[in-house]
Design a protein around this motif. Structure first.
Motif, PDB file in Angstrom:
ATOM      1  N   ASN A 100      -5.268   4.302 -12.606  1.00 46.25           N
ATOM      2  CA  ASN A 100      -4.474   4.089 -11.391  1.00 46.25           C
ATOM      3  C   ASN A 100      -4.539   5.300 -10.467  1.00 46.25           C
ATOM      4  O   ASN A 100      -4.549   5.159  -9.246  1.00 46.25           O
ATOM      5  N   LEU A 137      -3.976   4.320  -6.518  1.00 52.56           N
ATOM      6  CA  LEU A 137      -2.843   3.408  -6.517  1.00 52.56           C
ATOM      7  C   LEU A 137      -1.576   4.188  -6.811  1.00 52.56           C
ATOM      8  O   LEU A 137      -0.471   3.698  -6.655  1.00 52.56           O
ATOM      9  N   ASP A 138      -1.755   5.419  -7.272  1.00 45.18           N
ATOM     10  CA  ASP A 138      -0.613   6.238  -7.669  1.00 45.18           C
ATOM     11  C   ASP A 138      -0.989   7.701  -7.435  1.00 45.18           C
ATOM     12  O   ASP A 138      -2.158   8.011  -7.204  1.00 45.18           O
ATOM     13  N   TYR A 153       0.857   5.752   2.258  1.00 45.85           N
ATOM     14  CA  TYR A 153       0.634   4.403   1.743  1.00 45.85           C
ATOM     15  C   TYR A 153      -0.524   3.691   2.455  1.00 45.85           C
ATOM     16  O   TYR A 153      -1.428   3.148   1.829  1.00 45.85           O
ATOM     17  N   ILE A 154      -0.497   3.745   3.777  1.00 45.93           N
ATOM     18  CA  ILE A 154      -1.517   3.047   4.570  1.00 45.93           C
ATOM     19  C   ILE A 154      -2.878   3.722   4.410  1.00 45.93           C
ATOM     20  O   ILE A 154      -3.897   3.069   4.219  1.00 45.93           O
ATOM     21  N   ARG A 188      -3.923   5.417   1.935  1.00 42.44           N
ATOM     22  CA  ARG A 188      -4.461   5.120   0.605  1.00 42.44           C
ATOM     23  C   ARG A 188      -5.082   3.728   0.569  1.00 42.44           C
ATOM     24  O   ARG A 188      -6.140   3.520  -0.022  1.00 42.44           O
ATOM     25  N   ALA A 189      -4.411   2.751   1.227  1.00 40.76           N
ATOM     26  CA  ALA A 189      -4.958   1.389   1.273  1.00 40.76           C
ATOM     27  C   ALA A 189      -6.320   1.404   1.959  1.00 40.76           C
ATOM     28  O   ALA A 189      -7.285   0.806   1.474  1.00 40.76           O
ATOM     29  N   ARG A 208      -8.916   3.005  -0.355  1.00 40.99           N
ATOM     30  CA  ARG A 208      -9.335   2.083  -1.421  1.00 40.99           C
ATOM     31  C   ARG A 208     -10.323   1.063  -0.889  1.00 40.99           C
ATOM     32  O   ARG A 208     -11.348   0.772  -1.511  1.00 40.99           O
ATOM     33  N   PHE A 253     -12.360  -2.802  -7.450  1.00 41.05           N
ATOM     34  CA  PHE A 253     -11.480  -3.011  -8.603  1.00 41.05           C
ATOM     35  C   PHE A 253     -11.876  -4.266  -9.368  1.00 41.05           C
ATOM     36  O   PHE A 253     -12.178  -5.300  -8.780  1.00 41.05           O
TER      37      PHE A 253
END
Ligand SMILES: Nc1ncnc2c1ncn2[C@@H]1O[C@H](COP(=O)(O)OP(=O)(O)OP(=O)(O)O)[C@@H](O)[C@H]1O
Ligand SMILES: [Mg+2]
Lengths: 237, 409
Positions: A51, A56-57, A76-77, A79-80, A83, A89
């Motif tokens: 993770n 994700l963390d 948060y954004i 990181r999205a 990813r 994944f």
């Protein structure tokens, strides 16, 4: 060049008064085009580590760089977006979108995350469908295909955006022996072909047999690194 | 965008029965609103039409302060000859006015040489009155409409007097100076009494009233006005009022007062009540849509937690996840309101061809003609869609804020 570098990483989960130290002082480097697995008993911290690699963390302590980015600095954004751009994944229970066809599932990241034009999307998706041997299943809904086929579709989906790293937490746990084997060799083949680093967490000896590097985690500690490739070496960490 | 719509629509069909149920509830709410506003609107139109066309006219003008003392029918608060001329000028300058009628309202004593009773009368010029209140003549139960020397009496009085058409009857009135005058009239017609302020008035000819009241020149109590188009009432009222207010007496106060039928009839409050009920029904609709859509969408977010987690892990931005759910709410609302509208239109059509009638005022079987206007459909659909999207807002935001690791566990 190192894709992932961990420097003295610790992860502590806090639920109310309870503190669980899931990862303890982990340091490692992962470079490009590798086929890597983390093994260890249940609860040892494999998922927690994946993770973190998957953005994700965030680690509680220590420095984690994924593709030269300090991920604890991302919100948060960001990181999205990160990813979507760099990572793929594969999940234990596939997590394909049930209302989309096989084709649409594989296309999804290209539309929703990368917004590629239709022509290029089609080329890419059909190529991947072919690579995972699912061309003939492309118009089926997810509920109409088997577990092994689902996981192959999921592999194709994880690779559509040409990620540097694909993370797979127990990808074969829900598959029978034969499907698991097929899925594994498929991933190994694709890893070499497209030069993507695959990182697994698993109990599955089949995976362990196939991978280049095996890390062992016990009780949050990284206890062993085993390089099985030709120029590999074995070491205790 | 297309992809999000695709996912949203397909998600709706995932739980077919549940989505159908919600769409059905929304459709039912839309149906209820449309049918109610259509029939109540039709009833209201009938009612307003009866009142304005059989007694009030659309707009009335009086001398300032007349309406406040309407019960006494005061003869000293009339519009004088000089002002009548100005009034005529103003009225004929407004093209929206179809016709107008001058009336003298007066109280008197009526006697059949045996019994007597008090009566309120409107003195009218029959040709003009006919144009302003076309349904007045329909109230005749017997006899013919008015000529000079004749009187129309409400049926309640002729019953009590046991009078017939053609009988002579004496009317005694007191004029503004206090002198008493009497004259004999022939009963030319019997009017059905109806509810409303002037529903039990008798009618005599305008010229007879002038003579009896010993007026040197014509004075009038009120002017009733009919417009070409009822919907222009507010705008004509405003422009007329502005023009009338310019005419002032020596003290600088306006000479005239002007009212729409609404201010003159107790039925206006019933019309208002119908509007209020339409509003309540709409509020209930909003409640139904809000609760049912929110309910299914909260369930949907809960059920799809893992899926949302994997979308998020793959890098789908929260705004896009939110949009998928908003589209789902949008389509629930759209489908519901389209189905509801179709059923409403069919029902309204059936009511129209099966000739449902009601009794009100002069009419004993007035056809109910419910209609749904395009703007009604538009506003209802808009309300439903907006409310559905508001209802999914909370679940959608919750979905978009999920931590992928929590959601995927
Ligand atoms: N969200 C969380 N909150 C609190 N504790 C957690 C959380 N996630 C994991 N843990 C704890 O952290 C430790 C490591 O868990 P993790 O899931 O990483 O193990 P794992 O090696 O993946 O195990 P398994 O092989 O069973 O999947 C465990 O003790 C677990 O109970
Ligand atoms: Mg695990």
């Amino acid at each position: 060049m190192s894709l992932i570098s961990c420097d003295n990483i610790t992860k502590i989960y806090q639920t109310g008064e309870m503190k669980v130290k899931a990862l303890k002082n982990i340091s490692l480097e992962i470079s490009e085009s590798q086929f890597i697995s983390f093994i260890g008993p249940s609860g040892s911290g494999k998922t927690t580590l994946l993770n973190l690699f998957g953005c994700l963390d965030k680690p509680t302590e220590g420095l984690l760089k994924v593709i030269d980015t300090d991920i604890s600095k991302l919100n948060y954004i960001e990181r999205a977006k990160f990813r979507g751009k760099h990572l793929g994944f594969i999940f234990q229970n596939f997590n394909l979108i049930p209302v989309l066809t096989v084709y649409e599932n594989i296309e999804y990241p290209l539309v929703m995350v990368k917004s590629l034009p239709k022509k290029e999307r089609e080329e890419k998706v059909l190529g991947l469908l072919d690579a995972v041997g699912m061309l003939d299943q492309k118009d089926k809904m997810i509920s109409q295909i088997s577990g092994g086929q689902k996981q192959r579709a999921a592999i194709a989906r994880a690779l559509t955006t040409d990620p540097k790293i694909v993370l797979a937490d127990e990808p074969t746990a829900n598959l029978d022996h034969e499907s698991a084997y097929k899925v594994m060799s498929l991933m190994k083949k694709l890893s070499k072909e497209v030069g993507t680093t695959f990182i697994f967490a698993t109990h599955d000896p089949k995976i362990v047999k196939e991978v280049d590097i095996v890390y062992t985690i016990e009780d949050g500690f990284l206890t062993k690194r085993e390089d099985k490739s030709e120029n590999g070496r074995q070491s205790n960490v | 965008m297309y992809n999000m719509i695709k996912i949203a629509v397909r998600n709706l069909f995932r739980q077919k029965r549940r989505s159908m149920l919600t769409i059905g509830i929304v459709a039912f709410g839309v149906l209820a609103v449309m049918l109610f506003t259509a029939t109540a609107g039709s009833f209201k139109n009938i009612m307003v039409g009866q009142i304005t066309d059989s007694m009030l006219g659309h707009i009335q003008i009086h001398s300032k302060g007349y309406v406040a003392s309407l019960d006494n029918l005061p003869l000293d608060k009339t519009i004088k000859t000089k002002q009548i001329k100005k009034l005529k000028e103003i009225l004929s300058s407004i093209p929206e006015i179809e016709s107008y009628s001058f009336r003298i309202l007066l109280g008197g004593m009526l006697s059949n040489y045996k019994d007597s009773t008090s009566i309120k009368l409107a003195a009218i010029i029959p040709e003009n009155e006919r144009k302003v209140v076309p349904l007045l003549e329909d109230r005749l139960v017997k006899g013919t409409f008015l000529k000079e020397g004749e009187i129309l009496l409400p049926d309640l009085i002729t019953k009590g007097f046991k009078s017939k058409i053609g009988d002579d009857i004496a009317l005694v009135v007191t004029n503004a100076d206090g002198s008493v005058n009497g004259q004999s009239f022939k009963i030319s017609g019997i009017m059905e009494s109806i509810v409303g302020p002037t529903g039990k008035y008798g009618y005599i000819h305008f010229d007879d009233a002038i003579a009896m009241l010993r007026m040197d020149s014509a004075e009038i109590s009120e002017v009733a006005i009919r417009l070409n188009n009822f919907d222009d009432m507010k705008s004509v009222f405003t422009s007329l009022k502005k023009k009338l207010n310019k005419i002032k007496n020596k003290k600088g106060k306006p000479v005239f007062e002007i009212h729409t039928w609404e201010k003159l009839s107790p039925f206006y409050s019933i019309a208002r009540m119908i509007d209020m009920m339409s509003l309540f029904i709409k509020i209930i609709l909003i409640g139904i849509v809000l609760v049912s859509v929110m309910n299914v969408m909260i369930m949907a977010v809960y059920e799809r937690t893992k899926e949302i987690g994997s979308l998020s892990a793959m890098g789908t931005l929260p705004s896009k996840i939110r949009l998928i759910f908003l589209f789902e709410g949008f389509f629930l609302g759209i489908y519901g309101s389209i189905i509801g509208t179709i059923i409403s239109l069919i029902t309204v059509y059936i009511v129209n061809i099966s000739n449902v009638s009601i009794a009100f005022g002069r009419g004993s079987d007035i056809l109910l003609k419910p209609s749904v206007s395009l703007s009604q459909i538009g506003t209802t659909v808009l309300i439903v869609v907006i409310v559905s999207m508001l209802a999914v807002l909370e679940p959608a935001i919750r979905a978009s804020k999920m931590e992928p690791i929590e959601a995927l566990r």
